[in-house]
Write a protein that holds these residues in place. Structure first.
Motif, PDB file in Angstrom:
ATOM      1  N   VAL A 223       0.819  -1.257   0.209  1.00  0.00           N
ATOM      2  CA  VAL A 223      -0.116  -0.019   0.098  1.00  0.00           C
ATOM      3  C   VAL A 223       0.888   1.301  -0.007  1.00  0.00           C
TER       4      VAL A 223
ATOM      5  N   THR B  67      -3.632  -1.340  -6.194  1.00  0.00           N
ATOM      6  CA  THR B  67      -3.786  -1.051  -4.631  1.00  0.00           C
ATOM      7  C   THR B  67      -4.056   0.248  -4.339  1.00  0.00           C
ATOM      8  N   SER B  68      -4.096   0.435  -2.708  1.00  0.00           N
ATOM      9  CA  SER B  68      -4.547   1.521  -2.261  1.00  0.00           C
ATOM     10  C   SER B  68      -3.474   2.753  -2.229  1.00  0.00           C
TER      11      SER B  68
ATOM     12  N   GLU C 101      -9.899  -1.905   6.484  1.00  0.00           N
ATOM     13  CA  GLU C 101      -9.682  -2.258   5.446  1.00  0.00           C
ATOM     14  C   GLU C 101      -9.510  -3.951   5.362  1.00  0.00           C
TER      15      GLU C 101
END
Lengths: 499, 496
Positions: free
Chosen positions: B247, B273-274, B323
């Motif tokens: 991340v 991804t974040s 998350e």
């Protein structure tokens, strides 16, 4: 990725000591085998020497071929010489000798002969200067001369001759060996002798001490002054001159110690190159103690063949000057080296003859008794100062710069630099100065003991094991902690390696 | 046996001793900065090796911004996230890659948080790259990293031995060797309590800090550095091979632009991804960064101090749980370091408190040795509440109206020395196992009135009217604050 990078091998590198360690192991394993196998023990040295030389010239094949070419020509030349006589022998000797030392002559006389040759030719010769050229060329010349004079019989086995020229502990920086003595050592097939190995190890430690504790530390100050000679004058030059004298000596001595030490670990004794030169009481005495292998080579292959002192006083002086000029030219390609040689020639003439009586009279008039301790101290001091002045010219960028620096010692008045911290701002802080001065004092203490005939290495060897090992480890630790080397410093090269 | 002894055993024994000596000197001469407030560099990486195998779930990577912004202990306190910060000064993405590779030899993290600051630059600071590798254990990964380092900085000729034997690089350090260079064995245990976080105590207002607003982002993207991006993609591959969630994160910064945000967001989208950007206004609305109190330094790239890091870390801890990237797990390795972390935050508060009563209250932490020296009449205009707070430090504080000298030493719970008089007082002692020398003076001196507190021969006292206080941290092995409270005036004033 491996730890070792043999492309940057030098006498101070880890790679070199790995090569030495492996060679020692194989050397003594073969040395412990029956006689018919043991007699090939020297082949280990031959292989190591060839590998080392190939690596140290950075795998430059043209340099390697030039080196091998010199060996083959001198080898064949010596064999043919031994079967000739009369004028043919003389002409053949001159022919072979000139070919063998031609690369050295071109390199060393470049600046002097430049006006007579095309510029491009000299550029090419600069490009292919083999490592150790100055040393192995003299060795080869000496070998040919000795064969010519029938002092020795030529070596029949070219591999043995190859080893004589290329023996790796001394190929880069000497001592300059004679075939007569070195061949006896190289091919004697020694067995493992702990005492010899340890004695060699002791010399190596001492070599590192001299290099990293004194030479490299002094270099920081010396370089700062000599690189900015227009700003640093007077007392700065005097102190830099003293330090350069010590730097040059300890740098060269350290390489010789490492060479002698490694050779001794192989059971081979090389000739000593120094006998405490800064304890000399005259310039003549200095040259008996400084770079002995070169001095004796010049004596035997230049001074005596020129006639030495056999043709009267005038010719003696001419021969002396010629010998010292050649010594200067051998040291480098530049007028300052010639001037340095000439200055030493003048010192010899002055001290040994022309002004010798006058110096004695002066000493007597100021109450210095002949043979007294005071006389010895004064003589040592005066000799050191004279040698130091010559070294300043030797170290300077140009002859003109050197002369001006020497002149400033006598004309510029700045004693306050001893007190206003000026000396602490030229590469060495007060802690460095303490380490440097303590190291120099230790060096002179050791030399004083040696001068009295004491063999310190043997004295240590006679102590119990805890003391011996403790001493070795302590010395290594001190050099690691206080030495000048590694990142940020360039301590890989020896000064004399570039001559 | 005798021959074997001579030819084999003795050389082997000597070489073993020699290797031990070199090993000792390597450790002694290597730079140590764990107790330094400014960038403890990677010495805390030593602590990473002390963590039990396969217990670290989250690894944080990045430059100084990461080192200063993400506090694993704070994250653990919030949600029992077990993380370790492997950020280092000017950490390039190739350094992050190799540290991840190294970490995977000992841990099996589920999440890697990569601070994106160095995606826009690769930097030519070779020294920082070296420092980041100093405390990596020798092995295949380190050799590979060194090879990359030498190739990127074109210093291959220098020789790998300068990297493998740190004494070759640090041998000039003999001039500055201090206590910590000789106590690195006993300090080893302390390296893991930091969990790689840098405890910054300074507070510097950053007027230029403004969060980025979603509506103003536009579509322009800044260019990512090619080398940094290439190594980041290798890191992404490495994470994917090992089933690790990668991340991207970005700590609060006054220098981060809309274009940079867009570039990193696009990269995150590309690799699926974040991207958690603490510069964004929506995140800022939750953590409420105070630009007057939460930064450690100003300039073009301000960093978080402990206060800012506490906000960022708490948010991050909750976000990770929300998350579902990692689950919380109680672990004594983080549990046992909570006191240290709280103590460090106490240091921060102490250093930034000007109120006399609050200050004395914070001194009761128990981790300090407190040295107090009076200048003129120390009691001055102290009121009953003030005196009560002083007595809470277990001091009698029996200073009379005519007294001009006062000296006291206390750890907050026990006073080891206290004396006042009308002439002068002097006291010498040692603390922390006789390793720290203290000389204190108060009262009349040849040069007039003086208030002096010398620790290891350095003067720390402000030497001003009232009470001069020097606080020595027993955890951090250094003076963490020196302050004067002018008690001779009605409103007690603090001078730093």
């Amino acid at each position: 990725m491996t730890l070792l990078d043999f492309s940057k091998i030098s006498y101070l590198s880890l790679e070199y000591f790995v090569l030495v360690g492996v060679s020692l192991l194989i050397y003594y394993i073969i040395g412990s085998l029956p006689g018919r196998i043991r007699k090939f023990q020297w082949l280990v040295l031959l292989v190591s020497s060839t590998v080392f030389y190939y690596l140290v010239i950075d795998r430059e094949i043209r340099v390697f071929l030039l080196f091998i070419g010199t060996i083959i020509i001198s080898y064949l030349g010596a064999l043919i010489l031994s079967s000739t006589s009369g004028v043919i022998r003389k002409v053949l000797f001159i022919f072979v000798a000139v070919i063998a030392i031609a690369p050295l002559m071109i390199v060393k006389c470049g600046v002097l002969i430049r006006p007579f040759f095309p510029k491009d030719l000299l550029t090419i010769t600069n490009f292919i200067i083999p490592v150790g050229l100055s040393f192995y060329s003299l060795q080869v010349y000496g070998y040919l001369y000795d064969v010519y004079k029938k002092k020795i019989t030529p070596e029949k086995n070219i591999l043995r001759y190859f080893l004589f020229v290329s023996f790796f502990p001394h190929i880069v920086q000497g001592p300059i060996a004679r075939y007569e003595s070195l061949s006896k050592e190289l091919f004697c097939c020694p067995q493992y002798d702990e005492r010899k190995v340890v004695r060699g190890f002791q010399l190596i430690i001492w070599g590192f001490f001299l290099k990293y504790m004194i030479a490299e530390r002094a270099a920081l100050f010396v370089d700062a002054v000599f690189d900015h000679y227009k700003a640093y004058l007077g007392l700065f030059v005097l102190i830099a001159g003293i330090l350069y004298s010590l730097q040059l000596y300890t740098d060269f001595l350290s390489c010789v110690c490492i060479s002698l030490g490694i050779a001794e670990m192989f059971g081979i004794v090389l000739t000593q190159n120094f006998e405490r030169p800064y304890l000399s009481t005259s310039i003549r005495d200095f040259w008996r103690r400084w770079h002995i292998s070169l001095s004796s080579w010049l004596r035997d292959y230049v001074y005596i063949p020129l006639g030495g002192n056999r043709k009267g006083v005038i010719w003696k002086y001419v021969n002396l000057m010629t010998t010292f000029l050649i010594s200067g030219i051998w040291h480098g390609n530049g007028y300052r080296y010639v001037a340095w040689g000439a200055l030493h020639g003048v010192y010899q003439l002055g001290g040994g003859g022309i002004a010798g009586g006058l110096i004695g009279d002066i000493k007597k008039s100021i109450g210095i008794k002949t043979g007294s301790t005071l006389e010895r101290c004064v003589d040592r001091l005066v000799t050191f100062l004279l040698v130091m002045i010559a070294w300043i010219i030797f170290r300077a960028d140009k002859l003109r710069v050197g002369l001006s620096m020497v002149g400033s010692i006598f004309t510029v008045y700045n004693p306050w630099i001893l007190f206003d911290d000026s000396l602490l701002r030229l590469g060495l802080d007060w802690k460095d100065w303490i380490v440097l001065i303590a190291s120099i004092l230790l060096l002179f203490k050791v030399e004083e003991l040696q001068e009295r005939g004491q063999v310190i290495r043997d004295r240590i060897l006679d102590q119990p094991i805890w003391f011996r090992w403790g001493t070795y480890l302590a010395c290594i630790g001190v050099v690691i902690v206080f030495g000048i080397y590694g990142f940020g410093f360039d301590a890989k090269a020896f000064i004399y390696g570039s001559f | 046996m005798g021959v074997v002894m001579k030819k084999v055993i003795k050389p082997v024994a000597f070489i073993s001793l020699l290797i031990t000596l070199v090993w000792l000197l390597n450790h002694t001469l290597t730079l140590k900065r764990m107790y330094d407030y400014f960038e403890p560099h990677t010495e805390t990486f030593r602590g990473f090796y002390q963590m039990e195998r396969n217990t670290v779930d989250v690894i944080i990577l990045g430059s100084s911004h990461a080192g200063a912004a993400y506090n694993p202990e704070e994250m653990y306190k919030e949600t029992h996230i077990r993380s370790y910060n492997l950020g280092s000064t000017l950490q390039k993405s190739w350094v992050s890659y190799y540290w991840t590779k190294e970490a995977l030899k000992y841990q099996s993290p589920k999440l890697i948080l990569f601070d994106c600051f160095y995606l826009f630059r690769n930097g030519d600071d070779e020294a920082a790259a070296r420092l980041a590798l100093d405390y990596m254990r020798m092995g295949e990964v380190k050799l590979e990293a060194l090879k990359t380092q030498m190739r990127l900085y074109e210093n291959e000729k220098e020789g790998v031995e300068n990297f493998i034997f740190p004494f070759r690089r640090y041998h000039q350090r003999w001039k500055e060797l201090g206590e910590r260079d000789f106590t690195w064995v006993e300090d080893e245990a302390e390296t893991s309590v930091y969990k790689g976080y840098w405890f910054y105590n300074n507070v510097v207002p950053v007027e230029t800090y403004e969060p980025l607003v979603e509506e103003e982002l536009g579509t322009d993207k800044a260019k990512l550095n090619d080398v940094a991006l290439a190594w980041f993609m290798k890191l992404d591959d490495l994470c994917k091979e090992n089933g690790i969630k990668l991340v991207l994160i970005n700590s609060p910064s006054a220098a981060f632009t809309n274009e940079q945000h867009n570039a990193v967001a696009a990269l995150a989208a590309d690799i699926g991804t974040s991207f958690i950007d603490f510069c964004m206004s929506d995140v800022d609305a939750e953590i409420r960064i105070d630009k007057d109190k939460d930064f450690f330094n100003t300039g073009s790239n301000p960093h978080m101090n402990q206060s800012g890091a506490r906000k960022v870390s708490r948010y991050l801890a909750h976000r990770i749980i929300e998350e579902g990237w990692v689950e919380g797990c109680q672990d004594s390795q983080w549990e046992e370091a909570i006191d240290f972390s709280n103590g460090a935050y106490n240091d921060f508060e102490l250093k930034n408190t000007n109120d006399f009563n609050d200050y004395l209250n914070l001194l009761k932490n128990g981790n300090y040795e407190i040295f107090i020296s009076g200048y003129e009449n120390a009691k001055g205009k102290l009121n009953a509440e003030n005196l009560e707070q002083i007595k809470n430090l277990n001091l009698d504080f029996g200073v009379k109206e005519e007294d001009t000298a006062y000296i006291a030493i206390t750890d907050g719970n026990n006073a080891s020395f206290e004396r006042s008089s009308g002439v002068s007082e002097k006291y010498e002692c040692t603390v922390r196992g006789d390793r720290v020398r203290v000389v204190m003076k108060s009262g009349k001196d040849r040069a007039g009135i003086i208030s002096s507190i010398k620790i290891n021969d350095l003067e720390y006292s402000k030497n001003l009217k009232g009470l001069n206080i020097v606080v020595y941290s027993m955890y951090r092995h250094c003076v963490i604050d020196s302050v004067n409270f002018d008690t001779t005036i009605d409103e007690i004033t603090c001078h730093r």
